[in-house]
Design a protein around this motif. Structure first.
Motif, short mmCIF file in Angstrom:
data_model
loop_
_atom_site.label_atom_id
_atom_site.label_comp_id
_atom_site.label_asym_id
_atom_site.label_seq_id
_atom_site.Cartn_x
_atom_site.Cartn_y
_atom_site.Cartn_z
N LEU A 175 0.82 -1.21 0.00
CA LEU A 175 0.00 0.00 0.00
C LEU A 175 0.85 1.27 0.00
O LEU A 175 0.33 2.38 0.12
CB LEU A 175 -0.90 0.01 1.25
N ALA A 176 2.15 1.12 -0.13
CA ALA A 176 3.08 2.24 0.08
C ALA A 176 2.79 3.45 -0.79
O ALA A 176 2.80 4.59 -0.30
CB ALA A 176 4.52 1.77 -0.14
N ASP A 177 2.56 3.24 -2.07
CA ASP A 177 2.37 4.39 -2.97
C ASP A 177 1.15 5.21 -2.57
O ASP A 177 1.19 6.44 -2.55
CB ASP A 177 2.24 3.91 -4.41
N GLY A 178 0.05 4.53 -2.27
CA GLY A 178 -1.17 5.23 -1.89
C GLY A 178 -1.03 5.98 -0.58
O GLY A 178 -1.49 7.12 -0.44
N ILE A 179 -0.37 5.34 0.40
CA ILE A 179 -0.17 5.99 1.69
C ILE A 179 0.75 7.19 1.56
O ILE A 179 0.49 8.26 2.13
CB ILE A 179 0.39 4.98 2.71
N SER A 180 1.83 7.03 0.80
CA SER A 180 2.75 8.15 0.58
C SER A 180 2.02 9.34 -0.02
O SER A 180 2.17 10.49 0.43
CB SER A 180 3.90 7.73 -0.33
N ALA A 181 1.22 9.08 -1.05
CA ALA A 181 0.48 10.17 -1.72
C ALA A 181 -0.45 10.86 -0.74
O ALA A 181 -0.65 12.08 -0.81
CB ALA A 181 -0.29 9.62 -2.90
N ASP A 182 -1.03 10.11 0.19
CA ASP A 182 -1.95 10.66 1.17
C ASP A 182 -1.22 11.56 2.19
O ASP A 182 -1.84 12.45 2.80
CB ASP A 182 -2.64 9.52 1.92
N LEU A 183 0.09 11.33 2.35
CA LEU A 183 0.86 12.12 3.30
C LEU A 183 1.54 13.33 2.66
O LEU A 183 2.09 14.18 3.36
CB LEU A 183 1.95 11.26 3.96
N PHE A 184 1.53 13.39 1.33
CA PHE A 184 2.22 14.48 0.65
C PHE A 184 1.70 15.85 1.11
O PHE A 184 0.51 16.05 1.33
CB PHE A 184 2.05 14.38 -0.87
N LEU A 185 2.64 16.79 1.21
CA LEU A 185 2.33 18.14 1.63
C LEU A 185 2.14 19.04 0.41
O LEU A 185 2.85 18.92 -0.58
CB LEU A 185 3.47 18.69 2.48
N LEU A 186 1.19 19.95 0.49
CA LEU A 186 1.05 20.97 -0.52
C LEU A 186 1.73 22.25 -0.04
O LEU A 186 2.70 22.68 -0.58
CB LEU A 186 -0.44 21.22 -0.81
N LYS A 187 1.23 22.81 1.05
CA LYS A 187 1.89 23.95 1.66
C LYS A 187 1.50 23.99 3.13
O LYS A 187 0.39 23.63 3.50
CB LYS A 187 1.44 25.26 1.00
N VAL A 188 2.45 24.37 3.96
CA VAL A 188 2.19 24.46 5.39
C VAL A 188 2.07 25.93 5.77
O VAL A 188 2.91 26.73 5.37
CB VAL A 188 3.32 23.77 6.19
#
Length: 375
Positions: free
Chosen positions: A362-375
């Motif tokens: 599930l790594a790719d999907g989980i990684s994408a879910d954690l990606f940051l846009l802007k903080v």
């Protein structure tokens, strides 16, 4: 530690699943090798510090003569600070590994072979349009293991006709041969490949997710029994035999990519050479590189560390993100990861965020879910 990747863009024939940059015509082979040599010299000041790994990829680098490989290595030694004990890997195909070629390579500075076996069954190799046979696959390993003690092989799973027993037999033969490193990938249908066309036209059956998952579970279980460590989702190595070159990619260490389509990274900038042999050669002949460059934003750098880190046993360093980019980014990542931590898929240990091995698929999907846009 830093590395040099050299892309050799020639193949005998096109594998149906491959979307890497290559050509089945070697009419401009000499021009290409000269251009690669010129690029190595042209970019010598881009690589600061010691070079500890050199990786010949492709394409099919084993189509080069040993003399040509040695010539490129001599050029690297002349213009770069090559370490005293570098890992030098050559990607090879079984049909190129004659006994004479293996003996020549054994006395060269190449000290690691990565052999594109993919399968020990002819039906699988024909399905993929590989240039070698099952007999050549086994013979190449029998010969290579006599002269090299650092060998990696590639194996592909997830073929729709590949039974669980045949997949296990592929692994069992690998173990019998004493291979210390396995890179194993699920068959992926890339756009605009022959495989993509065959599936859309009904000639081939598409991979079945449930069967691919079973193959992956077998891969994890059987390699663990044989004391391989799954140090990256698709890579399994015995102690002391991890790929140093590929590990540098996953840890964000700078590398220089030479040849058409090759990528480079220096910590802040990522660049890639044009994926066109004629334009690449023409540019180099004018002492300029046909390439594109992008400046990575803070979010880009953090997202890359998430994407690569969660795939490995080293995880994502929250401490490094805090130190290099600020507490707000670390806090946001943990906020995004909270639901996965609560259900046990992710966990934090010693300031690092890890994905549990049973959830690697599930790594790719989980990684994408954690990606940051802007903080």
């Amino acid at each position: 530690m830093s590395g040099i990747y050299i892309h050799i863009p020639f193949c005998k024939q096109a594998c149906y699943y491959c979307d890497f940059h290559f050509s089945t015509s070697d009419k401009r082979r000499d021009d290409m090798l000269k251009a690669i040599e010129m690029e190595l010299v042209l970019r010598k000041n881009e690589m600061a510090g010691q070079v500890d790994t050199v990786y010949f990829g492709g394409g099919t680098p084993s189509l080069l003569s040993t003399e040509e490989i040695n010539g490129l290595l001599d050029l690297i030694k002349e213009h770069y600070d090559l370490g005293t004990d570098p890992e030098i890997t050559l990607e090879t195909n079984p049909d190129d590994l004659s006994n004479i070629k293996i003996k020549e390579l054994a006395v060269s500075e190449v000290n690691r072979l990565s052999i594109g076996i993919q399968s020990f069954f002819d039906k699988d190799l024909k399905y993929m349009n590989r240039a070698h046979s099952a007999f050549e696959a086994k013979k190449s390993l029998e010969q290579a293991t006599r002269y090299f003690d650092n060998i990696s092989i590639d194996l592909i799973y997830g073929l729709p006709h590949l039974s669980e027993s045949d997949w296990k037999e592929n692994l069992d033969y690998t173990f019998e041969m004493g291979i210390q490193h396995i890179s194993s990938y699920a068959l992926t249908v890339e756009p605009r490949t022959a495989l993509d066309h065959f599936i859309k036209s009904g000639k081939y059956q598409a991979p079945v997710d449930s069967l691919t998952g079973k193959h992956f579970n077998i891969l994890q279980a059987e390699t663990k029994k044989q004391q391989y460590l799954q140090y990256e989702i698709s890579n399994f190595g015995k102690d002391g035999f991890f790929s140093k070159h590929n590990t540098s990619y996953w840890k964000g260490i700078p590398y220089l990519g030479i040849g058409p389509s090759a990528h480079s990274y220096d910590g802040r900038y990522r660049s890639w050479n044009i994926a066109n042999n004629a334009k690449y050669i023409a540019g180099i002949q004018k002492n300029r590189l046909a390439s594109e460059t992008e400046l990575l934003t803070t979010e880009d750098m953090i997202n890359e560390s998430i994407m690569t880190g969660l795939r490995t046993i080293w995880g994502v360093s929250l401490a490094a993100i805090d130190q290099n980019h600020g507490k707000a980014y670390k806090k946001e990542i943990l906020k995004q990861a909270a639901k996965y931590i609560e259900n046990g898929i992710l966990y934090v240990k010693q300031e690092r965020l890890f994905l549990r091995p049973e959830s690697y698929f599930l790594a790719d999907g989980i990684s994408a879910d954690l990606f940051l846009l802007k903080v």
